[in-house]
Design an enzyme around this catalytic site. Structure first.
Site, PDB file in Angstrom:
ATOM      1  CG  ASP A  48     -56.020   4.514  62.335  1.00 62.10           C
ATOM      2  OD1 ASP A  48     -55.862   3.474  62.600  1.00 62.10           O
ATOM      3  OD2 ASP A  48     -55.334   5.425  62.437  1.00 62.10           O
ATOM      4  CE1 TYR A  53     -52.241   9.580  65.536  1.00 56.28           C
ATOM      5  CE2 TYR A  53     -54.310   8.624  64.819  1.00 56.28           C
ATOM      6  CZ  TYR A  53     -53.111   8.798  64.935  1.00 56.28           C
ATOM      7  OH  TYR A  53     -52.496   7.870  63.877  1.00 56.28           O
ATOM      8  CE  LYS A  78     -52.985   4.020  64.771  1.00 59.14           C
ATOM      9  NZ  LYS A  78     -53.799   4.974  64.631  1.00 59.14           N
ATOM     10  CG  HIS A 111     -49.233   5.064  68.088  1.00 59.94           C
ATOM     11  ND1 HIS A 111     -50.363   6.063  68.353  1.00 59.94           N
ATOM     12  CD2 HIS A 111     -49.031   5.227  66.872  1.00 59.94           C
ATOM     13  CE1 HIS A 111     -50.464   6.698  67.389  1.00 59.94           C
ATOM     14  NE2 HIS A 111     -49.581   6.197  66.258  1.00 59.94           N
ATOM     15  CG  LEU A 193     -53.378   9.557  50.002  1.00 63.04           C
ATOM     16  CD1 LEU A 193     -54.530  10.689  50.125  1.00 63.04           C
ATOM     17  CD2 LEU A 193     -53.814   9.091  48.608  1.00 63.04           C
ATOM     18  CE  LYS A 233     -56.076  15.815  57.948  1.00 63.14           C
ATOM     19  NZ  LYS A 233     -55.368  16.799  57.183  1.00 63.14           N
ATOM     20  CB  SER A 234     -59.432  14.402  53.313  1.00 64.49           C
ATOM     21  OG  SER A 234     -59.557  15.713  52.878  1.00 64.49           O
ATOM     22  CG  ASN A 243     -59.449  10.432  49.524  1.00 63.38           C
ATOM     23  OD1 ASN A 243     -59.060  10.474  48.202  1.00 63.38           O
ATOM     24  ND2 ASN A 243     -58.766  10.969  50.509  1.00 63.38           N
TER      25      ASN A 243
HETATM   26  N1  NAP Z   1     -49.640   4.360  63.369  1.00 63.84           N
HETATM   27  C1  NAP Z   1     -48.936   5.654  63.164  1.00 63.84           C
HETATM   28  O1  NAP Z   1     -48.083   5.678  63.588  1.00 63.84           O
HETATM   29  C2  NAP Z   1     -49.522   6.566  61.988  1.00 63.84           C
HETATM   30  C3  NAP Z   1     -48.731   7.596  61.768  1.00 63.84           C
HETATM   31  C4  NAP Z   1     -49.529   8.616  60.842  1.00 63.84           C
HETATM   32  C5  NAP Z   1     -50.869   8.511  60.406  1.00 63.84           C
HETATM   33  N2  NAP Z   1     -51.408   7.349  60.799  1.00 63.84           N
HETATM   34  C6  NAP Z   1     -52.769   6.939  60.220  1.00 63.84           C
HETATM   35  O2  NAP Z   1     -52.878   7.203  58.758  1.00 63.84           O
HETATM   36  C7  NAP Z   1     -53.908   8.071  58.738  1.00 63.84           C
HETATM   37  C8  NAP Z   1     -53.620   8.881  57.094  1.00 63.84           C
HETATM   38  O3  NAP Z   1     -52.038   9.133  57.187  1.00 63.84           O
HETATM   39  P1  NAP Z   1     -51.862  10.803  57.007  1.00 63.84           P
HETATM   40  O4  NAP Z   1     -53.057  11.494  57.799  1.00 63.84           O
HETATM   41  O5  NAP Z   1     -50.572  11.105  57.703  1.00 63.84           O
HETATM   42  O6  NAP Z   1     -51.470  10.989  55.500  1.00 63.84           O
HETATM   43  P2  NAP Z   1     -52.412  10.746  54.218  1.00 63.84           P
HETATM   44  O7  NAP Z   1     -53.816  10.260  54.468  1.00 63.84           O
HETATM   45  O8  NAP Z   1     -51.452   9.965  53.487  1.00 63.84           O
HETATM   46  O9  NAP Z   1     -52.498  12.359  53.520  1.00 63.84           O
HETATM   47  C9  NAP Z   1     -53.234  13.386  54.117  1.00 63.84           C
HETATM   48  C10 NAP Z   1     -52.961  14.531  53.211  1.00 63.84           C
HETATM   49  O10 NAP Z   1     -53.364  14.320  52.012  1.00 63.84           O
HETATM   50  C11 NAP Z   1     -54.373  15.262  51.645  1.00 63.84           C
HETATM   51  N3  NAP Z   1     -55.499  14.625  50.866  1.00 63.84           N
HETATM   52  C12 NAP Z   1     -56.211  13.622  51.419  1.00 63.84           C
HETATM   53  N4  NAP Z   1     -56.996  13.353  50.270  1.00 63.84           N
HETATM   54  C13 NAP Z   1     -56.674  13.892  49.191  1.00 63.84           C
HETATM   55  C14 NAP Z   1     -57.116  13.826  47.932  1.00 63.84           C
HETATM   56  N5  NAP Z   1     -58.037  13.039  47.569  1.00 63.84           N
HETATM   57  N6  NAP Z   1     -56.329  14.730  47.130  1.00 63.84           N
HETATM   58  C15 NAP Z   1     -55.477  15.386  47.378  1.00 63.84           C
HETATM   59  N7  NAP Z   1     -55.112  15.671  48.757  1.00 63.84           N
HETATM   60  C16 NAP Z   1     -55.576  14.792  49.457  1.00 63.84           C
HETATM   61  C17 NAP Z   1     -54.652  15.706  52.906  1.00 63.84           C
HETATM   62  O11 NAP Z   1     -55.162  17.278  52.861  1.00 63.84           O
HETATM   63  P3  NAP Z   1     -56.532  17.816  53.374  1.00 63.84           P
HETATM   64  O12 NAP Z   1     -56.930  17.114  54.704  1.00 63.84           O
HETATM   65  O13 NAP Z   1     -56.258  19.118  53.319  1.00 63.84           O
HETATM   66  O14 NAP Z   1     -57.525  17.145  52.431  1.00 63.84           O
HETATM   67  C18 NAP Z   1     -53.664  15.651  53.930  1.00 63.84           C
HETATM   68  O15 NAP Z   1     -52.656  16.810  53.519  1.00 63.84           O
HETATM   69  C19 NAP Z   1     -53.713   8.940  59.690  1.00 63.84           C
HETATM   70  O16 NAP Z   1     -54.857  10.196  59.855  1.00 63.84           O
HETATM   71  C20 NAP Z   1     -53.863   8.219  60.949  1.00 63.84           C
HETATM   72  O17 NAP Z   1     -55.095   7.799  61.039  1.00 63.84           O
HETATM   73  C21 NAP Z   1     -50.892   6.290  61.631  1.00 63.84           C
END
Ligand code: NAP
Length: 280
Positions: A48, A53, A78, A111, A193, A233-234, A243
């Site tokens: 994604d 980005y 997006k 988006h 998450l 995301k990580s 994950n």
């Molecule tokens: N459409 C939209 O408007 C929109 C907005 C936001 C996000 N997104 C999409 O959704 C994806 C995911 O959302 P997000 O990146 O905001 O947040 P997320 O995936 O909910 O959380 C990422 C956070 O959790 C940590 N993490 C990941 N796996 C972990 C694990 N197994 N244990 C402990 N901590 C963990 C990561 O740290 P580390 O990296 O240090 O592991 C990072 O700080 C984005 O990358 C993007 O592709 C879309």
């Protein structure tokens, strides 16, 4: 490589989407290519990304370097907020294909609706043309509230395949998910998450301990069993693998209810009704 295969969901136009993908927002730019390759090694076949980005080029480099057949990887990008006008949307999409180094994407989304701008139905018309040309196998929206989707359904001819919204145990999104389901639209949970905010919760810790998994795995499993698509995301290879390893156990009804019970006003991102920035 995770031990169990990643399931797919069928979108309303018949296209299959892997239920787990790799999120790329805020990956360190100089590591993005290698981290996407790491995700492929861990079994992910869905990435994604977004124009916003500014990493489509690195994602494309990983695709090319992986040696995976293009048809084996599901790629979503997006439309950025500045490009809702019809011709701007078409031009921005062409730039995405160029950056990704591919002649089609699997899914192209608007988006944000940017309701004050009022151009998302025009953007949707452009996405319909892109889909008709075969350069996007499916099209959808992101951060659309039911009222925004109503307008798309009224003015468009294609029902969005997905609606990608913030969703996690602290933001269950009942209303949006019910609207999506009633219209055959798959919900994708972004920040599954809660950007880490839910991982210290004692209820989630208890569920995870009962199954001998980590809190992140318990939460991702909850999403999958709700029927949503997730893409955590990580930037850490061990977590990327962790994950993806969520298909060898199942939460029971009580586990699901316990996590459901955590719902609150836990939004971490902008609200779609008031997000109107075009300079991101
Ligand atoms: N459409 C939209 O408007 C929109 C907005 C936001 C996000 N997104 C999409 O959704 C994806 C995911 O959302 P997000 O990146 O905001 O947040 P997320 O995936 O909910 O959380 C990422 C956070 O959790 C940590 N993490 C990941 N796996 C972990 C694990 N197994 N244990 C402990 N901590 C963990 C990561 O740290 P580390 O990296 O240090 O592991 C990072 O700080 C984005 O990358 C993007 O592709 C879309």
């Amino acid at each position: 490589m995770s031990t169990c295969a990643i399931p797919t969901l069928r979108l309303n136009n018949g296209v299959l989407i892997p239920q787990l993908g790799f999120g790329t927002y805020k990956l360190p730019p100089d590591q993005t290519r290698d981290l996407v390759l790491c995700a492929f090694d861990a079994g992910y076949r869905h990435v994604d990304t977004a124009q916003m980005y500014r990493n489509e080029r690195e994602v494309g480099q990983a695709l090319a370097a992986s040696g995976l057949p293009r048809a084996e990887v599901f790629v979503t990008t997006k439309l950025n907020n500045a490009f809702h006008a019809h011709d701007a949307a078409l031009a921005a999409f062409a730039r995405s294909l160029d950056a990704l180094g591919t002649d089609y994407v699997d899914l192209f989304l608007i988006h944000w609706p940017l309701p004050a701008l009022g151009l998302y139905t025009q953007a949707w018309a452009a996405l319909e043309e892109i889909a008709a040309s075969g350069r996007a196998r499916a099209i959808g929206v992101s951060n659309f509230q039911p009222a925004h989707l109503e307008r798309v359904l009224e003015t468009g001819t294609v029902v969005p395949a997905v609606n990608q919204v913030e969703a996690h145990p602290y933001l269950r999104q009942d209303e949006v998910r019910a609207f999506d389901a009633a219209h055959g639209i798959v919900t994708q949970a972004w920040s599954p998450l809660g950007r880490g905010t839910v991982l210290g919760d004692s209820v989630i810790a208890d569920v995870a301990a009962r199954h001998g998994v980590t809190p992140a795995q318990a939460v991702l499993r909850w999403h999958v069993q709700r029927g949503d698509v997730v893409f955590p995301k990580s930037a850490k290879p061990a977590r990327i693998a962790e994950n993806a390893d969520i298909f060898g156990f199942a939460l029971g009804e009580e586990d699901m209810a316990a996590i459901d019970g955590l719902n609150r006003d836990g939004r971490t991102g902008s609200h779609p009704d008031t997000e109107n920035r075009t300079d991101r």
